[in-house]
Each structure stands twice: as structure tokens, then as C-alpha cells.
Design an enzyme around this catalytic site. Structure first.
Site, PDB file in Angstrom:
ATOM      1  N   SER A 147      48.423  20.743  73.497  1.00 30.50           N
ATOM      2  CA  SER A 147      47.468  21.841  73.487  1.00 30.50           C
ATOM      3  C   SER A 147      46.062  21.254  73.530  1.00 30.50           C
ATOM      4  O   SER A 147      45.884  20.034  73.522  1.00 30.50           O
ATOM      5  CB  SER A 147      47.634  22.673  72.218  1.00 30.50           C
ATOM      6  N   LYS A 148      45.098  22.146  73.520  1.00 29.46           N
ATOM      7  CA  LYS A 148      43.694  21.721  73.626  1.00 29.46           C
ATOM      8  C   LYS A 148      43.305  20.733  72.536  1.00 29.46           C
ATOM      9  O   LYS A 148      42.386  19.943  72.714  1.00 29.46           O
ATOM     10  CB  LYS A 148      42.780  22.938  73.546  1.00 29.46           C
ATOM     11  N   ARG A 149      44.011  20.812  71.406  1.00 32.04           N
ATOM     12  CA  ARG A 149      43.689  19.885  70.308  1.00 32.04           C
ATOM     13  C   ARG A 149      43.838  18.424  70.747  1.00 32.04           C
ATOM     14  O   ARG A 149      43.239  17.529  70.187  1.00 32.04           O
ATOM     15  CB  ARG A 149      44.632  20.117  69.118  1.00 32.04           C
ATOM     16  N   GLY A 180      43.175  17.244  73.720  1.00 27.23           N
ATOM     17  CA  GLY A 180      42.337  16.946  74.891  1.00 27.23           C
ATOM     18  C   GLY A 180      42.516  18.107  75.839  1.00 27.23           C
ATOM     19  O   GLY A 180      43.305  19.009  75.573  1.00 27.23           O
TER      20      GLY A 180
END
Ligand code: GLU
Length: 498
Positions: free
Chosen positions: A253-255, A257
Site C-alpha cells: 500500500s501507499k505506506r 511507497g
């Protein structure tokens, strides 16, 4: 065996996700390895979320990492059209067949009714699936509801008992209990097919031999297989790729990158490095090898070496790989990529003259050994392009704030000013000459000089980089650093990362 045909079938509802790019790459590599065809099919059956921009982002993302397609919406092909919203008639023909054979039925349940049915099943502790009344309506009941103008979707009647076995090229045989599948919607109230229907019909009509896709679709496969059987379609081979997780082994997920492939282009990744990186997530050529160029990837790619267990999206590794590619890349190629970035930063203006271009290629050649991202050239290499570059805290602490440094910098400036030839050997001679004359180690001149000229303590060979700067600029930088040092303005800056 017939020619291998694989496809990538994205839904144009957002950016090209790195997971999507991974799937596309594997399907493409397999087709190329087998000398087969790779098809791009756009699955825009989500009328609400599909957008033109997203389609463009898919094209751009695939092209960026060097994936081409033999057939697709923009290039055409024998099974046109390649966009599902333009194929509605083809699905209608198959709906009719399923309705005629009794394997599909109209479902008039409203969303509220469906919700109620789900809640009842949940309360009974059974996994929710469609068990509603429409399964068993007789013709008269159906005609009445139609006459009332009640909206309906169409459901596929799955086998209620037994198992469906999916033979997967990566996972082997996977069995699914039919009683858990539930009659699924194949045609929405709007008349559009659902993903399940469209994918099955198109894979058949487009002669797809190998369905290579993400693991999340494995659970859909028994439903697809039953649909294929009901339509007398030959089953393609299936290969469900491993999940991609972040380094902490949670869903990517965005966490971890960005998940938008093209963000990596903007962050200074080279396409060949990104392609290589994606290829080795969940696949390896067998040996310990991690750096594989395009030809090698195609030559070595087989589904046998795709792992069943999840692959890790490790940005550290991607960055390392990128650095390895930068080291060996042609300066000419890198310069082409860098020019727009430097223009955007305002570090170069307008078109480059041939001399300036040649100079830039020399800068690139000198820097590329030590960079990991293209952006590093722009950030660390700022001093090649402008006098307006920062002195980092290491340079300040180690050299520029020292009391004995300003005088040495001034002495060096004076000698450089008088130089007639501005070349590597002469530069080295002057610097070493000064060290000898004032009886200090060469490092005592070289390091402060680097700090003054580049604002940094590390970088490429000092003599080489000085040669690429105008002599006058070097002199001015030495004097400026000396002056700032004397004025006490070379103290480390608070809150600045080292
Ligand atoms: N449109 C589907 C998706 O984007 C394709 C899945 C498949 O390859 O069957 O997930």
C-alpha cells in the site's frame, strides 16, 4: 500446440498500479519467451469508474517499462474491438445461449432485499451467497415481473454440490467447494456484462491460451470455469501470480511507497531497472542472479520459476538496482532523460548547444558511478549548473568553519586565477603544489577545496569535476567560501539533515 497467446486485461479505473504492471510484465515475458502473442484488452465494464485518463496512464506505464502489445485498442488486431464496452453485442449472444439452456436467470431482487438475505445467512452462520427466490421463479412469475417493469440483473446458476478443480500452472490443482460459490451476476441491470462474464467470453473469443493474472483472481476462477463449461468453451491454462507485499509482509500500500508505477519514473528510476525489479518479485531465474537485461529476462522467463509465496516490493532493492543500471548506462541516453528534469529545476534553459550537450554528457559520465536515482544528478549535481548551491552540514563541520581554511582557500584561488591551462594535470599540479609549498598533506587542500566548490564532502574525483567547471567560477567559489568562513557563516545549520 497452438501459438501461445496471453493478455493483460486492466480496468481503466485509476493509475497503472505496480501490481498491475507486474502482472502485465509476467504475461508479456511469457508470451515473448514462447514466441507467442501478447494482447492488451481494456476491461471497462465499470461504466462509472472507467476514464480516458486512466487508459492513457495504462498505455504510458506499459510503454515506459518497455512492454509492447501485438493486439490492442490502439493497434487493432484480428479480434477487434479490444475494449469491452465496444463488445456488448458479443456478450449478448452468449447471454442468450445461457438463458436458453437455463444456466442463467433473471434476478429481480433489489439491493435492499439482497442485503436482507445476506444478513439472514450471516445470522445463520453460513457464508453469504445468493439463495434468493429468483432462482426458482417459473415462466409466469417472470413474465409478471417483466410486465411490471421491474429492473433485473442476470445470474449464472452454479453447480450446487461437488467440487470444481482448477489446474494452475503455478499452484497445481486447487479444489473449490461448489456449494460455497453462489450464483453470481453476469449481467448488470444496466445491460452491461460483469467482469466475470466479459473476461470468460473475451478470453475465449480472443483465443487466449494462458490466463496469467494476480492471485486475487484465483477465487474467481472456479466460477469462470463453470461459465466456460456451460458455454462449451475450451479452458485456457491458468497461472495465478503470487501476491506482492511490502517489506513488513503486509499488503502493498501507499505506506510502503507509491503504488503508481509512473511515480517511479518521476522519482528518477530508469525503466529498465524498474522492469528488472518487477520481474524478480516472485520470480527468479534459478541462480542467484538479480540483474537481468531485457533479452535475458525473455530468454530465462518460465512459469516454473514463479514462486507460490508472496513476493516483496522492496524499494531499497529497487534503488540499488537502479544505481547498478545507472553505472553502466550510456551518458547519451542518461542525458536525454536528464535534460527535461534539469529544465524543470531551472538548471538549464532552452536548447543545449552541441558543446554544452557534450559538456553535460561528461558531467553525467563523471557522476553516474555514484548516483542511485536520476534525481540525484539534479540534487547532488546542482553545483555544476549554478552558483546557488547549498553547503551541507558535513562540509561546514569538517572543513569550512575551520579557522585555517579561509586562508588556504584564498591562496588556492590566487594560484588558480593565474593558471593558463585549465586541464586535469594542471589542476592537480596546482593543488598539490600549494600543499607542498605550505607543507601540509594534499588532503588539507583537496577536502576544503571540494567543500568550497561543491558544498559537499563526497563526490567524484575533485580534479575531474573542477575541470568541468569554468576556472573563474572555481576561483569565485573558493573566495566566497573563505569569506563566509571568516565571517562565521559556515557554522552547521540547525534542522538540516546530513
Ligand atoms: N480487469 C481485471 C482486473 O483488472 C482483469 C483480471 C483478469 O486478468 O482476469 O483485475
Amino acid at each position: 500446440m497452438s501459438e501461445v497467446r496471453t493478455r493483460f486485461a486492466p480496468s481503466p479505473t485509476g493509475n497503472l498500479h505496480v501490481g498491475g504492471a507486474h502482472t502485465a510484465l509476467f504475461a508479456w515475458l511469457f508470451a515473448r519467451h514462447e514466441g507467442g502473442k501478447f494482447v492488451l484488452r481494456i476491461e471497462d465494464t465499470d461504466e462509472v469508474r472507467s476514464t480516458e485518463e486512466s487508459l492513457q496512464a495504462i498505455y504510458d506505464g506499459l510503454k515506459w517499462i518497455g512492454i509492447d502489445w501485438d493486439e490492442g485498442p490502439d493497434v487493432g488486431g484480428p479480434f477487434e474491438p479490444y475494449v469491452q464496452s465496444e463488445r456488448l453485442e458479443l456478450y449478448d449472444q452468449q447471454f442468450d445461449r445461457l438463458m436458453d439452456s437455463g444456466r442463467a436467470y433473471r434476478c429481480f431482487c433489489t439491493p435492499e432485499e439482497l442485503q436482507q438475505q445476506r444478513e439472514i445467512m450471516q445470522a445463520r452462520g453460513i457464508p453469504p451467497r445468493y439463495e434468493g427466490p429468483c432462482r426458482n421463479y417459473d415462466e409466469k412469475q417472470i413474465q409478471t415481473l417483466l410486465a411490471e417493469g421491474k429492473p433485473y440483473c442476470v445470474r449464472f446458476r452454479v453447480h450446487e454440490s461437488g467440487t470444481t478443480v482448477v489446474d494452475d500452472l503455478i499452484r497445481g490443482e486447487v479444489s473449490f467447494d461448489n456449494s460455497l460459490l453462489g450464483d453470481f451476476v453476469i449481467r448488470k441491470t444496466s445491460g452491461y456484462p460483469t467482469y466475470h462474464m466479459a473476461v470468460v467470453v473475451d478470453d475465449h473469443l480472443m483465443d487466449i491460451t494462458h490466463v496469467i493474472r494476480a492471485e486475487e483472481h484465483l477465487a474467481n476462477t472456479p466460477s469462470h470455469v463453470q461459465l466456460m463449461e456451460a458455454l462449451d468453451f475450451e479452458r485456457p491454462q491458468f497461472a495465478h501470480l503470487p501476491l506482492i507485499l511490502g517489506p513488513d509482509r503486509t499488503k502493498l500500500s501507499k505506506r510502503h511507497g507509491s503504488v503508481n508505477l509512473l511515480d517511479y519514473r518521476d522519482q528518477g528510476f530508469l525503466p529498465e531497472a524498474m522492469r528488472n525489479f518487477l520481474a524478480i518479485i516472485g520470480w527468479s531465474p534459478g541462480a542467484e542472479q538479480e540483474i537481468l537485461g531485457l533479452e535475458e529476462l525473455i530468454q530465462k522467463f518460465t512459469l516454473d520459476n514463479v514462486s507460490k509465496s508472496p513476493g516483496i516490493f522492496d524499494l531499497e532493492k529497487a534503488t540499488w538496482l537502479n544505481g547498478e543500471y545507472l553505472k553502466t548506462a550510456d551518458a547519451d541516453y542518461l542525458t536525454d532523460l536528464l535534460v527535461p528534469m534539469l529544465q524543470e529545476e531551472g538548471l538549464i534553459e532552452g536548447d543545449l548547444s552541441p558543446e554544452r550537450r557534450e559538456w553535460l554528457e561528461r558531467v553525467v559520465d563523471l557522476m553516474k558511478e555514484r548516483t542511485r536515482l536520476l534525481n540525484d544528478f539534479v540534487v547532488w549535481g546542482r553545483y555544476y549548473f549554478t552558483e546557488d548551491f547549498p553547503y551541507d552540514n558535513r562540509a561546514r563541520k569538517k572543513w569550512l568553519r575551520r579557522e585555517d581554511v579561509p586562508e588556504r582557500l584564498d591562496m588556492l584561488a590566487e594560484r588558480i586565477e593565474k593558471m593558463e591551462n585549465w586541464d586535469l594535470a594542471s589542476i592537480e599540479q596546482v593543488i598539490r603544489g600549494l600543499a607542498d609549498d605550505i607543507d601540509v598533506g594534499a588532503g588539507k587542500i583537496i577536502h576544503p577545496c571540494r567543500a568550497a566548490v561543491t558544498g559537499q564532502t563526497i563526490g567524484p574525483s575533485l580534479f575531474h569535476l573542477m575541470e568541468l567547471l569554468p576556472k573563474e567560477s572555481v576561483v569565485a567559489r573558493l573566495r566566497r567560501a573563505a569569506e563566509l568562513g571568516r565571517a562565521g557563516e559556515m557554522e552547521p545549520l540547525p534542522d538540516v539533515e546530513e
